[in-house]
Design a protein around this motif. Structure first.
Motif, PDB file in Angstrom:
ATOM      1  N   GLU A 174      -8.322  -5.725  -2.268  1.00 52.77           N
ATOM      2  CA  GLU A 174      -8.527  -4.758  -3.108  1.00 52.77           C
ATOM      3  C   GLU A 174      -7.314  -3.686  -3.232  1.00 52.77           C
ATOM      4  OE1 GLU A 174     -11.586  -0.550  -3.045  1.00 52.77           O
ATOM      5  OE2 GLU A 174     -10.728  -1.234  -1.209  1.00 52.77           O
ATOM      6  N   VAL A 175      -6.370  -3.900  -2.213  1.00 53.77           N
ATOM      7  CA  VAL A 175      -5.039  -2.945  -2.192  1.00 53.77           C
ATOM      8  C   VAL A 175      -4.164  -3.725  -3.318  1.00 53.77           C
ATOM      9  CG1 VAL A 175      -2.970  -2.416  -1.038  1.00 53.77           C
ATOM     10  CG2 VAL A 175      -5.050  -2.180   0.179  1.00 53.77           C
ATOM     11  N   ALA A 176      -4.256  -5.070  -3.502  1.00 55.15           N
ATOM     12  CA  ALA A 176      -3.532  -5.890  -4.380  1.00 55.15           C
ATOM     13  C   ALA A 176      -3.833  -5.321  -5.786  1.00 55.15           C
ATOM     14  CB  ALA A 176      -3.338  -7.466  -4.094  1.00 55.15           C
ATOM     15  N   GLY A 177      -5.225  -5.485  -5.941  1.00 47.90           N
ATOM     16  CA  GLY A 177      -5.851  -5.173  -7.231  1.00 47.90           C
ATOM     17  C   GLY A 177      -5.517  -3.675  -7.761  1.00 47.90           C
ATOM     18  N   LEU A 178      -5.550  -2.757  -6.638  1.00 50.77           N
ATOM     19  CA  LEU A 178      -4.923  -1.490  -7.158  1.00 50.77           C
ATOM     20  C   LEU A 178      -3.427  -1.378  -7.566  1.00 50.77           C
ATOM     21  CD1 LEU A 178      -7.026   0.943  -4.438  1.00 50.77           C
ATOM     22  CD2 LEU A 178      -6.999   0.872  -6.934  1.00 50.77           C
ATOM     23  N   VAL A 179      -2.893  -2.034  -6.959  1.00 53.70           N
ATOM     24  CA  VAL A 179      -1.139  -2.209  -7.227  1.00 53.70           C
ATOM     25  C   VAL A 179      -1.268  -2.832  -8.606  1.00 53.70           C
ATOM     26  CG1 VAL A 179       0.895  -3.447  -6.820  1.00 53.70           C
ATOM     27  CG2 VAL A 179      -0.559  -2.248  -5.035  1.00 53.70           C
ATOM     28  N   TYR A 194       0.929  -1.107   0.015  1.00 50.74           N
ATOM     29  CA  TYR A 194       0.069  -0.017  -0.125  1.00 50.74           C
ATOM     30  C   TYR A 194       0.906   1.284   0.020  1.00 50.74           C
ATOM     31  CZ  TYR A 194      -3.702   3.201   1.710  1.00 50.74           C
ATOM     32  OH  TYR A 194      -4.466   4.229   1.723  1.00 50.74           O
ATOM     33  N   VAL A 195       1.749   1.343   1.080  1.00 50.95           N
ATOM     34  CA  VAL A 195       2.582   2.473   0.881  1.00 50.95           C
ATOM     35  C   VAL A 195       3.656   2.544  -0.191  1.00 50.95           C
ATOM     36  CG1 VAL A 195       4.988   3.166   1.947  1.00 50.95           C
ATOM     37  CG2 VAL A 195       2.988   2.252   3.450  1.00 50.95           C
ATOM     38  N   GLN A 196       4.114   1.590  -0.903  1.00 56.73           N
ATOM     39  CA  GLN A 196       4.968   1.547  -2.183  1.00 56.73           C
ATOM     40  C   GLN A 196       3.971   2.018  -3.147  1.00 56.73           C
ATOM     41  OE1 GLN A 196       7.978   1.964  -1.888  1.00 56.73           O
ATOM     42  NE2 GLN A 196       8.959   0.096  -0.706  1.00 56.73           N
ATOM     43  N   LEU A 197       2.716   1.643  -3.206  1.00 54.20           N
ATOM     44  CA  LEU A 197       1.746   2.043  -4.359  1.00 54.20           C
ATOM     45  C   LEU A 197       1.839   3.592  -4.296  1.00 54.20           C
ATOM     46  CD1 LEU A 197      -0.540   1.837  -6.322  1.00 54.20           C
ATOM     47  CD2 LEU A 197      -2.125   1.371  -4.269  1.00 54.20           C
ATOM     48  N   TYR A 198       1.257   4.133  -3.177  1.00 55.98           N
ATOM     49  CA  TYR A 198       1.168   5.678  -3.054  1.00 55.98           C
ATOM     50  C   TYR A 198       2.391   6.487  -3.232  1.00 55.98           C
ATOM     51  CZ  TYR A 198      -3.652   4.603  -2.195  1.00 55.98           C
ATOM     52  OH  TYR A 198      -5.125   4.395  -2.554  1.00 55.98           O
ATOM     53  N   ALA A 199       3.496   5.850  -3.078  1.00 49.29           N
ATOM     54  CA  ALA A 199       4.745   6.464  -3.085  1.00 49.29           C
ATOM     55  C   ALA A 199       5.487   6.240  -4.457  1.00 49.29           C
ATOM     56  CB  ALA A 199       5.770   5.928  -1.972  1.00 49.29           C
ATOM     57  N   GLY A 200       4.589   5.799  -5.395  1.00 50.53           N
ATOM     58  CA  GLY A 200       4.910   5.607  -6.825  1.00 50.53           C
ATOM     59  C   GLY A 200       6.137   4.485  -7.185  1.00 50.53           C
ATOM     60  N   ASN A 201       6.219   3.428  -6.186  1.00 52.70           N
ATOM     61  CA  ASN A 201       7.276   2.467  -6.426  1.00 52.70           C
ATOM     62  C   ASN A 201       6.418   1.465  -6.932  1.00 52.70           C
ATOM     63  OD1 ASN A 201       9.142   4.453  -5.647  1.00 52.70           O
ATOM     64  ND2 ASN A 201       9.037   3.634  -3.564  1.00 52.70           N
TER      65      ASN A 201
END
Length: 725
Positions: free
Chosen positions: A517-522, A486-493
């Motif tokens: 749902e988090v995994a799907g967004l990633v 989740y953190v790396q998703l929003y950090a752009g990594n």
């Protein structure tokens, strides 16, 4: 053609032809009497279904392999004391075989290797005895009052692969024992075959040693412990034993432990251990049972190497309730030892620390966890109440405070203001996480929570450091891995985010819908549209009443070019919202401000726009010809009181605004102090809610309102008002 996994019991009469030849009428009468008075009642008692009767035997199907083994044991024990005054030559005795296997169903009959193996095992059984397959043993051991003698791998006629077989030990004194059957002397051919087999085993062992002594980490799944107490109300206790054992084993840094969600998919569902191992990607499986009687508990458990079928460890614990956590500590230590692992001093100390001494608090905690995992808003609201009760009963229950913080931070980051407004949710999450760390500085979950909150606050490097600390403390915990993703998703990594959620899925193939749902967004932001669709469809299947997940799925469908599916998902998602229609592009834009890279949030919002998600809540649209300009809005609202109604349902509301923009908004469900200002042609509200970000929207003159009414829309409301002073 229908297939199903089922337990099969095959039985026949020993020496039937001889008995019939000596006394045909008497044998038939004794056999009918036996079936009527003993066999049929036993089958009914253990919930079996008679498939067919042959002249000298029967085929019976059971939904539970434990029931099938119990039925077989009951029949043979009752037969042993029946007709004792009948001469041995006329005594009816049965052989019984039991297997758990896949069968083909045609009308009222069943076919296939599952049936054939049961029949072959029946022919191996001693007169008056029972022989069962390894798959049946895996599920029945420690769950029935018999012992087991291993017969090793057996070559059965017309069955391609060797089948593990076990003989039941029906003597009550042998109950609970698992022993190796004594080797029988064989011919020179058998000796040579044994030498060849030994040579093969040595080579296989060398291969296995290289394979499993390589840097690959051992992996284990703890299946849900069976509740043998007879009271379904005690299921929570058996579940608690399972969950605490999983938690303890995750504290071993060299072991991968499958998470709770995945193993509980097998609760009350018989499955071959080989299939479990394949499905979950593990080599070792722990299974057991719990029987609670008053203040006494009996706990049976075993560790199985699924590659060989060997029992590496088994034990039975009889204790009072006061010693339940000591039993869990002892059990986890023995399992670690059986796996060849040596916990560090810190790991041993942490494993030995009981989560709570208060079983009532533990009960509320388990119920809160179960409710929170649903992802439903009513469930999340109930979970907070249950956590409050838990913490009141035991103010030193660190895991409860950590779980409370995790649920609260989900409510906060998802902007579920109808459950808890943003500012109090943020405050509660920080306070609960801080309390958890005060009580237990080695807990991983509070660091994961901190990372999520920091990334929402756009403190990206701090968030990454916190999430990585969580993973360092709990590398085998799927929750910490999903927090890092989740953190790396929003950090752009994106690559790092995908690696973290892949690890989470490896540790927990049945991730909760919330985490899925988090995994799907990633996967969606990474550009892996197919994987995003599959992941989010699974989230919707697991939580069919949660509209939020369907909105996210709609974005994935749109990115995959499936616009009809995307539009249908939007319609269904809005329908499922607790307040139908309470989602919009404006709310996604506001929440998307936490992305470091605007193009990541833009990708999702563009997809949702294609899918047909409305710009404003409840599908509100205004006539652009009647839209107010910036200065018109200033003159209308600053220093005035606005009174009107909210969508949906025309709920009364009032917004009092000072000339300096200091304001208070009140409705029957909300009271917010805020600052109101005008930015270009938008009216903006800014408070501690909505992450402290300005929530802006247009103001329209209502042409259909003769009383000079207006409408204001932003991500959180549609407010129809008039200026009253």
């Amino acid at each position: 053609m229908e297939r199903r996994l089922t337990a099969i019991l095959a039985a026949d009469v020993v020496g039937y032809s001889t008995l019939m030849g000596e006394d045909e009428v008497g044998t038939l009468e004794r056999l009918k009497s036996c079936r009527r008075e003993l066999i049929d009642p036993a089958i009914k008692e253990f919930r079996g279904r008679m498939i067919k009767l042959m002249g000298d035997g029967a085929l019976v199907e059971f939904a539970s392999v434990v029931d099938a083994v119990q039925c077989a044991a009951a029949i043979q024990r009752r037969m042993a004391v029946r007709d004792q005054d009948t001469s041995d030559s006329r005594h009816i005795r049965f052989r019984i075989g039991v297997n758990l296997g896949d069968v083909i169903v045609e009308e009222n009959d069943i076919y296939g290797d599952g049936v054939n193996i049961a029949a072959r095992l029946e022919s191996m059984a001693e007169p008056g005895g029972v022989c069962i397959s390894g798959t049946a043993f895996d599920h029945a051991v420690h769950k029935v009052d018999v012992g087991f003698a291993s017969l090793g791998g057996q070559r059965l006629k017309n069955i391609a692969d060797p089948v593990r077989a076990y003989r039941l030990l029906l003597d009550p004194a042998a109950s609970g024992k698992v022993v190796d059957a004594p080797h029988r002397p064989g011919s020179r051919v058998m000796i040579l075959a044994s030498v060849a087999a030994l040579a093969f085993a040595v080579l296989a062992g060398i291969f296995a040693w290289h394979k499993f002594s390589a840097p690959l980490r051992p992996s284990v799944a703890v299946l849900p412990f069976a509740n043998l107490g007879g009271d379904p109300g005690q299921d929570y206790f058996a579940d608690g034993i399972t969950e605490d054992l999983i938690t303890d084993l995750t504290k071993l840094s060299g072991l991968d432990v499958i998470a709770r969600n995945s193993v509980f998919a097998y609760k009350d569902k018989p499955a071959a251990l080989a299939d479990v191992a394949s499905d979950l990607g593990v080599r070792f499986v722990v299974e057991g049972s719990v029987r609670r009687t008053g203040e006494q508990i009996r706990l049976n458990a075993q560790l199985i190497d699924t590659a060989t079928g060997d029992n590496l460890w088994a034990n039975r614990f009889d204790r009072g309730m006061a010693g339940v956590f000591a039993v869990q500590d002892e059990m986890s230590g023995e399992i670690a030892k059986a796996l060849g692992m040596q916990p560090s001093a810190a790991e041993s100390e942490h494993m030995a620390r009981p989560p709570t001494e208060n079983l009532e608090a533990y009960d509320f905690y388990l119920r809160a966890e179960q409710t929170a995992r649903t992802g439903r808003r009513d469930g999340l609201r109930e979970a907070l109440t249950l956590y409050d009760k838990t913490e009141e009963l035991d103010p030193a229950f660190a895991e409860a405070f950590a779980a409370d913080a995790a649920t609260t931070v989900y409510i906060w980051r998802a902007s579920f203001n109808d459950i808890l407004q943003s500012a109090p949710a943020r405050k509660r999450a920080y306070e609960k996480a801080s309390r958890a760390l005060q009580l237990d500085p080695d807990l991983s979950s509070p660091y994961a929570i901190l990372g999520v909150m920091q990334v929402v606050d756009r403190r990206y490097e701090e968030a990454i450091a916190s999430a990585e600390q969580a993973v360092a403390l709990g590398p085998g915990d799927a929750e910490t891995q999903i927090a890092l993703g989740y953190v790396q998703l929003y950090a752009g990594n994106h690559a790092e985010a995908a690696a973290a959620v892949d690890m989470a899925l490896r540790l927990d193939p049945s991730l909760s819908a919330v985490n899925r749902e988090v995994a799907g967004l990633v996967f969606l932001v990474q550009g892996n549209n197919g994987k995003a669709v599959a992941t989010l469809e699974r989230a919707c299947d697991d939580a069919p009443a949660v509209g939020d997940f369907r909105i996210t799925l709609a974005a994935a469908y749109a990115r995959a070019g499936r616009l009809p599916d995307a539009k249908a998902a939007i319609i269904e998602g809005l329908r499922l919202m607790p307040t139908p229609g309470y989602d919009s592009l404006s709310s996604w834009r506001l929440a998307g401000a936490q992305y470091r890279n605007a193009r990541d949030s833009g990708l999702i919002i563009d997809a949702l726009q294609q899918a047909g998600l409305p710009e404003w809540p409840f599908g509100f649209t205004g006539d652009e010809r009647n839209r107010l300009k910036g200065q018109e809005i200033v003159s209308l609202v600053l220093g005035h009181t606005l009174q009107g109604q909210l969508e949906p349902g025309h709920q009364p509301a009032i917004l009092q605004i000072g000339k300096d923009g200091k304001a208070a908004f009140r409705s029957t469900t909300r009271l917010v102090t805020e600052t109101v200002y005008v930015n270009r042609d938008l009216l903006c509200e800014q408070s501690e809610n909505m992450f402290g970000r300005p929530d802006c929207g247009p103001v329209y003159k209502r042409s259909d309102d003769a009383s000079n009414g207006y409408s204001f829309a932003n991500s959180s409301k549609v407010f129809h008002f008039a200026v009253v002073k």
